[in-house]
Motif scaffolding. Sequence first.
Motif, short mmCIF file in Angstrom:
data_model
loop_
_atom_site.label_atom_id
_atom_site.label_comp_id
_atom_site.label_asym_id
_atom_site.label_seq_id
_atom_site.Cartn_x
_atom_site.Cartn_y
_atom_site.Cartn_z
N GLY A 1 0.82 -1.20 0.00
CA GLY A 1 0.00 0.00 0.00
C GLY A 1 0.86 1.25 0.00
N VAL A 2 0.51 2.19 0.87
CA VAL A 2 1.27 3.43 1.00
C VAL A 2 2.69 3.12 1.44
CG1 VAL A 2 1.38 5.67 2.16
CG2 VAL A 2 -0.84 4.69 1.54
N GLN A 3 3.66 3.70 0.76
CA GLN A 3 5.06 3.36 0.97
C GLN A 3 5.76 4.39 1.87
OE1 GLN A 3 6.46 0.38 -0.32
NE2 GLN A 3 4.26 0.11 -0.63
N PRO A 4 6.80 3.95 2.65
CA PRO A 4 7.57 4.87 3.48
C PRO A 4 8.20 5.96 2.63
CG PRO A 4 8.05 2.57 4.01
CD PRO A 4 7.23 2.56 2.75
N PRO A 5 8.42 7.15 3.20
CA PRO A 5 8.23 7.52 4.61
C PRO A 5 6.78 7.79 5.00
CG PRO A 5 8.98 9.41 3.37
CD PRO A 5 8.98 8.27 2.40
N ASP A 6 5.87 7.82 4.03
CA ASP A 6 4.46 7.97 4.36
C ASP A 6 3.92 6.65 4.90
OD1 ASP A 6 4.49 10.60 3.31
OD2 ASP A 6 4.25 9.78 1.29
N ALA A 7 2.84 6.74 5.66
CA ALA A 7 2.27 5.52 6.23
C ALA A 7 0.80 5.73 6.53
CB ALA A 7 3.01 5.13 7.51
N ASP A 8 -0.01 4.74 6.17
CA ASP A 8 -1.40 4.75 6.62
C ASP A 8 -1.51 3.83 7.82
OD1 ASP A 8 -1.11 2.28 5.45
OD2 ASP A 8 -2.94 2.39 4.25
#
Length: 286
Positions: free
Chosen positions: A231-238
């Motif tokens: 899903g959402v990849q680092p550095p972002d995170a759900d």
Amino acid sequence: MKTSMPPSIVPTPGRRKPRGRLPIAGVAGAAVVGFWMLMAVFGPWLAPDDVGNMNGDAVFAPISAQYPLGADFLGRDMLSRILQGAPYTVGVALAAVLVASIGGTALAMFAAARGGWFDTVVSRLVDIQLSIPTKLLALIMIAAFGSSVPVLVLTIGIGYMPGAFRIARSLAVNVQAMEYVQAARARGESLVYITLQEMLPNMLRPVLADFGLRFLFIVLLLSGLSFLGLGVQPPDADWGSLVRENIIGLSEGSPAVIVPAIAIATLTIGVNMAIDGFAGRKRRGG
């Protein structure tokens, strides 16, 4: 001879038909959903700490005054991580369900209003897409194009569009046979006018209920993909990513694992309660 009407049918001045009240569960569900929607917009600005601040001494720290929701596997504040992850969980799911519901409903109304070969071809293409599981489609698209927010929104939106199409078409077929739609055709109104002015207002409630359920399914799918690292990849995170990256703290009972799971649960339960509450209001209110 003077006659009197039975008390049960005597008209009462100013008396109105009682309306169904929204149940407490529905109000609570709508409040929870509204809260997370606000956090998706304002959460990153309300976060008390920068998500990049790491503290090696606070790895999997328990709940405290400094860390109201504990700390993660790198010693980062979980409250800030949850607030920063809200736009990716709620926002991406909302964007995907808009793609699915608006696209599926618009295509269904035009297919039902146009009829003939166009309706047949579109319906058969949708049936073919329905045979492909949504998760399998998501895995294929992510493997081909990589995992990014636009890819997730379009892939999941297109994957759930056939279901929205089938629901909307079943409603549109019934509505387009009504007299007011036939009268609009006789007046020579355009196809756009008929679909938007005559058909859509009379099928809006069921479409909105399907919208809520589809939003719920997409939240769970996104969380599952993120838990698998797709899903959402680092550095972002759900929130699904937060559960995955802190799973090693489960044996220690770290709140870093439990808190994002609770966030997902409250959002999905809130959506269910809100949908059930509005449906119950419609039944009682007539």
